[in-house]
Design a protein around this motif. Structure first.
Motif: not given
Ligand code: CTP
Ligand code: MG
Ligand code: K
Length: 171
Positions: A110-117
């Motif tokens: 997951l790239p930087r800033g991508y949300p991971a709920v």
């Protein structure tokens, strides 16, 4: 303790962790903690969103919040030393948990800033609670309460920071 008072003290207890987690948006920047290094999967160790300035600034601000809290409710902490220790561990724990979260996100590509709920909203909190555990604890009911409400506070705070132009995405 009636529930309004339990809820109040749960928030009061965790406040340094909230501040530590939120302040890097404003005080962060500059050299990333991983120094640009990559893991064996070829992706960044932590990414550009985790900076030394954000980490150190977050720990300092969170610890300072604890000092202010001591002078407002000295009885809750017993001594200034306990308040500072607790606030430091909550803040340091929150930011270590945040780094672990980014490490996991990078491994999941997951790239930087991508949300991971879940990870984004609870990782810092669980880590903060674990670090602070030896100094002072909450009841299990208060911990469950924080686990339930913190994601909503996290989303609210991030939306506010986005509206203020402090960050580029509302999560
Ligand atoms: N930040 C920082 N240093 C830290 C943590 C955060 O400088 N130790 C700053 C960065 O500018 C970051 C912002 O605060 O972009 C928001 O933090 P966060 O949402 O945790 O980082 P993300 O950019 O979403 O990166 P990641 O995907 O790794 O969580
Ligand atoms: Mg983020
Ligand atoms: K995060």
């Amino acid at each position: 303790m009636g529930w309004p008072s339990s809820v109040f003290w749960a928030f009061w207890y965790i406040l340094p962790a909230y501040f530590a987690n939120a302040s890097p948006v404003l005080v962060g920047g500059g050299r990333p903690i991983d120094g640009g290094r990559v893991w064996r999967d070829g992706r960044r160790l932590l990414g550009d969103g985790k900076t030394r300035r954000g980490f150190i600034g977050g720990v300092l601000i969170g610890t300072l919040v604890g000092v202010v809290q001591y002078f407002i409710t000295p009885g809750f902490y017993g001594s200034l030393e306990t308040a500072v220790k607790l606030a430091f561990l909550l803040s340091f724990g929150a930011l270590v948990g945040d780094l672990v979260g980014s490490f996991i996100k990078r491994r999941a590509n997951l790239p930087r800033g991508y949300p991971a709920v879940g990870l984004d909203q609870l990782g810092f909190l669980i880590s903060a609670l674990a670090f602070a555990y030896p100094v002072k604890t909450l009841s299990s009911g208060q911990i469950i309460f924080l686990l339930v409400v913190s994601p909503f506070i996290h989303w609210g705070a991030n939306y506010f920071a986005y509206k203020m132009g402090w960050k580029s995405v509302p999560w």
